[in-house]
Scaffold this motif. Structure first.
Motif, PDB file in Angstrom:
ATOM      1  N   GLN A  73       0.753  -1.274   0.020  1.00 36.28           N
ATOM      2  CA  GLN A  73      -0.007   0.135   0.170  1.00 36.28           C
ATOM      3  C   GLN A  73       1.014   1.270   0.088  1.00 36.28           C
ATOM      4  O   GLN A  73       0.641   2.276  -0.742  1.00 36.28           O
ATOM      5  CB  GLN A  73      -0.831   0.049   1.240  1.00 36.28           C
ATOM      6  CG  GLN A  73      -1.860   1.364   1.293  1.00 36.28           C
ATOM      7  CD  GLN A  73      -3.070   1.279   2.301  1.00 36.28           C
ATOM      8  OE1 GLN A  73      -3.374   0.017   2.663  1.00 36.28           O
ATOM      9  NE2 GLN A  73      -3.781   2.517   2.267  1.00 36.28           N
ATOM     10  N   TRP A  86      -4.480   1.744  -1.842  1.00 29.07           N
ATOM     11  CA  TRP A  86      -5.605   1.093  -0.839  1.00 29.07           C
ATOM     12  C   TRP A  86      -6.174  -0.354  -1.449  1.00 29.07           C
ATOM     13  O   TRP A  86      -6.443  -1.142  -0.548  1.00 29.07           O
ATOM     14  CB  TRP A  86      -6.749   2.246  -1.183  1.00 29.07           C
ATOM     15  CG  TRP A  86      -7.844   2.062   0.401  1.00 29.07           C
ATOM     16  CD1 TRP A  86      -7.661   2.627   1.604  1.00 29.07           C
ATOM     17  CD2 TRP A  86      -8.776   1.026   0.308  1.00 29.07           C
ATOM     18  NE1 TRP A  86      -8.873   2.098   2.466  1.00 29.07           N
ATOM     19  CE2 TRP A  86      -9.523   1.415   1.765  1.00 29.07           C
ATOM     20  CE3 TRP A  86      -9.297   0.308  -0.673  1.00 29.07           C
ATOM     21  CZ2 TRP A  86     -10.403   0.475   1.923  1.00 29.07           C
ATOM     22  CZ3 TRP A  86     -10.520  -0.186  -0.369  1.00 29.07           C
ATOM     23  CH2 TRP A  86     -11.181  -0.162   1.006  1.00 29.07           C
ATOM     24  N   SER A  90      -5.665  -3.792   0.619  1.00 25.71           N
ATOM     25  CA  SER A  90      -6.523  -4.382   1.460  1.00 25.71           C
ATOM     26  C   SER A  90      -6.984  -5.730   1.110  1.00 25.71           C
ATOM     27  O   SER A  90      -7.852  -6.451   1.641  1.00 25.71           O
ATOM     28  CB  SER A  90      -8.220  -3.811   0.869  1.00 25.71           C
ATOM     29  OG  SER A  90      -8.226  -2.495   0.952  1.00 25.71           O
ATOM     30  N   GLU A  93      -7.257  -8.134   4.280  1.00 21.38           N
ATOM     31  CA  GLU A  93      -8.586  -8.051   5.128  1.00 21.38           C
ATOM     32  C   GLU A  93      -9.540  -8.658   4.084  1.00 21.38           C
ATOM     33  O   GLU A  93     -10.489  -8.938   4.643  1.00 21.38           O
ATOM     34  CB  GLU A  93      -8.647  -6.339   5.184  1.00 21.38           C
ATOM     35  CG  GLU A  93      -7.989  -6.224   6.557  1.00 21.38           C
ATOM     36  CD  GLU A  93      -8.378  -4.576   7.048  1.00 21.38           C
ATOM     37  OE1 GLU A  93      -9.719  -4.183   6.988  1.00 21.38           O
ATOM     38  OE2 GLU A  93      -7.475  -3.954   7.259  1.00 21.38           O
ATOM     39  N   SER A 127     -14.503  -5.021   9.519  1.00 22.27           N
ATOM     40  CA  SER A 127     -13.009  -4.232   9.147  1.00 22.27           C
ATOM     41  C   SER A 127     -13.276  -2.852   9.002  1.00 22.27           C
ATOM     42  O   SER A 127     -14.322  -2.448   8.722  1.00 22.27           O
ATOM     43  CB  SER A 127     -12.432  -5.087   7.974  1.00 22.27           C
ATOM     44  OG  SER A 127     -11.845  -4.073   7.082  1.00 22.27           O
ATOM     45  N   SER A 128     -12.392  -2.187   9.065  1.00 17.67           N
ATOM     46  CA  SER A 128     -12.500  -0.684   9.016  1.00 17.67           C
ATOM     47  C   SER A 128     -12.602  -0.157   7.759  1.00 17.67           C
ATOM     48  O   SER A 128     -13.044   0.647   7.233  1.00 17.67           O
ATOM     49  CB  SER A 128     -11.187  -0.068   9.736  1.00 17.67           C
ATOM     50  OG  SER A 128     -10.071  -0.530   9.037  1.00 17.67           O
ATOM     51  N   ARG A 129     -12.374  -1.305   6.887  1.00 17.35           N
ATOM     52  CA  ARG A 129     -12.534  -0.932   5.276  1.00 17.35           C
ATOM     53  C   ARG A 129     -13.587  -1.404   4.702  1.00 17.35           C
ATOM     54  O   ARG A 129     -13.999  -0.821   3.653  1.00 17.35           O
ATOM     55  CB  ARG A 129     -11.210  -1.773   4.684  1.00 17.35           C
ATOM     56  CG  ARG A 129      -9.964  -1.245   5.083  1.00 17.35           C
ATOM     57  CD  ARG A 129      -8.944  -1.875   4.326  1.00 17.35           C
ATOM     58  NE  ARG A 129      -7.639  -1.252   4.831  1.00 17.35           N
ATOM     59  CZ  ARG A 129      -6.245  -0.928   4.173  1.00 17.35           C
ATOM     60  NH1 ARG A 129      -6.498  -1.076   2.763  1.00 17.35           N
ATOM     61  NH2 ARG A 129      -5.329  -0.568   4.410  1.00 17.35           N
ATOM     62  N   HIS A 132     -16.016   1.348   3.119  1.00 20.03           N
ATOM     63  CA  HIS A 132     -15.367   2.143   1.923  1.00 20.03           C
ATOM     64  C   HIS A 132     -16.148   2.195   0.735  1.00 20.03           C
ATOM     65  O   HIS A 132     -16.293   1.004   0.344  1.00 20.03           O
ATOM     66  CB  HIS A 132     -13.987   2.039   1.981  1.00 20.03           C
ATOM     67  CG  HIS A 132     -12.950   3.033   1.486  1.00 20.03           C
ATOM     68  ND1 HIS A 132     -12.938   3.421   0.083  1.00 20.03           N
ATOM     69  CD2 HIS A 132     -12.358   3.995   2.102  1.00 20.03           C
ATOM     70  CE1 HIS A 132     -12.195   4.451   0.053  1.00 20.03           C
ATOM     71  NE2 HIS A 132     -11.767   4.703   0.928  1.00 20.03           N
ATOM     72  N   TRP A 134     -14.311   1.879  -1.997  1.00 17.10           N
ATOM     73  CA  TRP A 134     -13.582   1.116  -2.654  1.00 17.10           C
ATOM     74  C   TRP A 134     -13.363  -0.241  -2.408  1.00 17.10           C
ATOM     75  O   TRP A 134     -13.099  -1.256  -3.086  1.00 17.10           O
ATOM     76  CB  TRP A 134     -12.080   1.568  -2.873  1.00 17.10           C
ATOM     77  CG  TRP A 134     -12.186   3.019  -3.221  1.00 17.10           C
ATOM     78  CD1 TRP A 134     -12.589   3.720  -4.348  1.00 17.10           C
ATOM     79  CD2 TRP A 134     -10.748   3.847  -3.095  1.00 17.10           C
ATOM     80  NE1 TRP A 134     -12.121   4.837  -4.391  1.00 17.10           N
ATOM     81  CE2 TRP A 134     -11.234   5.320  -3.637  1.00 17.10           C
ATOM     82  CE3 TRP A 134      -9.772   3.911  -1.940  1.00 17.10           C
ATOM     83  CZ2 TRP A 134     -10.063   6.161  -3.713  1.00 17.10           C
ATOM     84  CZ3 TRP A 134      -8.779   4.926  -1.948  1.00 17.10           C
ATOM     85  CH2 TRP A 134      -9.262   5.986  -2.813  1.00 17.10           C
ATOM     86  N   TRP A 135     -14.230  -0.861  -1.235  1.00 13.98           N
ATOM     87  CA  TRP A 135     -14.375  -2.078  -0.804  1.00 13.98           C
ATOM     88  C   TRP A 135     -14.679  -3.160  -1.760  1.00 13.98           C
ATOM     89  O   TRP A 135     -13.910  -4.227  -2.127  1.00 13.98           O
ATOM     90  CB  TRP A 135     -15.021  -2.181   0.457  1.00 13.98           C
ATOM     91  CG  TRP A 135     -15.177  -3.487   1.183  1.00 13.98           C
ATOM     92  CD1 TRP A 135     -16.092  -4.420   1.314  1.00 13.98           C
ATOM     93  CD2 TRP A 135     -13.823  -4.050   1.688  1.00 13.98           C
ATOM     94  NE1 TRP A 135     -15.757  -5.366   2.020  1.00 13.98           N
ATOM     95  CE2 TRP A 135     -14.466  -5.483   2.263  1.00 13.98           C
ATOM     96  CE3 TRP A 135     -12.565  -3.818   2.026  1.00 13.98           C
ATOM     97  CZ2 TRP A 135     -13.635  -6.433   2.890  1.00 13.98           C
ATOM     98  CZ3 TRP A 135     -11.777  -4.934   2.524  1.00 13.98           C
ATOM     99  CH2 TRP A 135     -12.140  -5.833   3.131  1.00 13.98           C
ATOM    100  N   ALA A 138     -11.756  -3.919  -3.734  1.00 17.17           N
ATOM    101  CA  ALA A 138     -10.907  -4.757  -3.169  1.00 17.17           C
ATOM    102  C   ALA A 138     -11.229  -6.334  -3.116  1.00 17.17           C
ATOM    103  O   ALA A 138     -10.417  -7.191  -3.097  1.00 17.17           O
ATOM    104  CB  ALA A 138     -10.621  -4.147  -1.648  1.00 17.17           C
TER     105      ALA A 138
END
Ligand SMILES: [Fe+2]
Length: 171
Positions: A73, A86, A90, A93, A127-129, A132, A134-135, A138
């Motif tokens: 990253q 990002w 990811s 995760e 997850s904190s992501r 988002h 963009w998840w 990912a």
């Protein structure tokens, strides 16, 4: 050195680096890119898919205390912007999330991925992501990653990857 030359050097450095059992990290990278292209991914997602494991490159992984996804990253954000970084950052995760939420997912993992999942903390749905924007991309990247471990499978050429890199870098 310009970003494209540096990318070419980092790609070349993945030849003969073995994380998976069946393919080295260069073949893994080029196959992940071909999967992304076949899925209609945009240029940044293709590039992130190819370079998601650059943290395994001896030219990138300078700090052993940082996970390979965090190293990727950092390197990719510097060279190709926040989204490419990002998305690549990811991919661990995304594996944890899919392992927790998709009952069929574990069967798609390679032995190496199953082993690393254990020491990465196992299946985790939160997850904190995940919230988002963009998840979803990912998760797409993670599917390309998992499929890109087959000797002789369709792959991009290094020149093709550098074309994607040029387009992303020129934005
Ligand atoms: Fe990978």
């Amino acid at each position: 050195m310009d970003v494209i030359d540096e990318t070419a050097e980092v790609l070349a450095s993945l030849r003969g680096v073995w994380d998976e059992v069946e393919v080295d990290e260069l073949d893994h990278a080029l196959q992940a890119g071909a999967r992304a292209v076949a899925d209609g991914a945009d240029d940044e997602l293709v590039l992130a898919s190819v370079l998601h494991d650059v943290g395994h490159s001896p030219l990138v992984a300078v700090d052993a205390s940082v996970g390979h996804e965090a190293a990727a990253q950092q390197w990719l954000t510097t060279h190709f912007g926040a989204r490419v970084g990002w998305l690549a950052g990811s991919h661990v995760e995304a594996k944890q999330y899919l392992a927790a939420t998709d009952p069929d997912y574990a069967a798609t993992l390679s032995p190496t991925s199953i082993r690393s999942l254990a020491y990465q903390g196992g299946a985790i749905a939160g997850s904190s992501r995940v919230d988002h924007a963009w998840w979803p991309d990912a998760l797409r990247l993670r599917r390309y990653d998992d499929a890109a471990k087959v000797p002789g499978a369709q792959a991009l050429s290094i020149d093709q990857v550098l074309e994607f890199a040029r387009r992303v870098a020129s934005r």
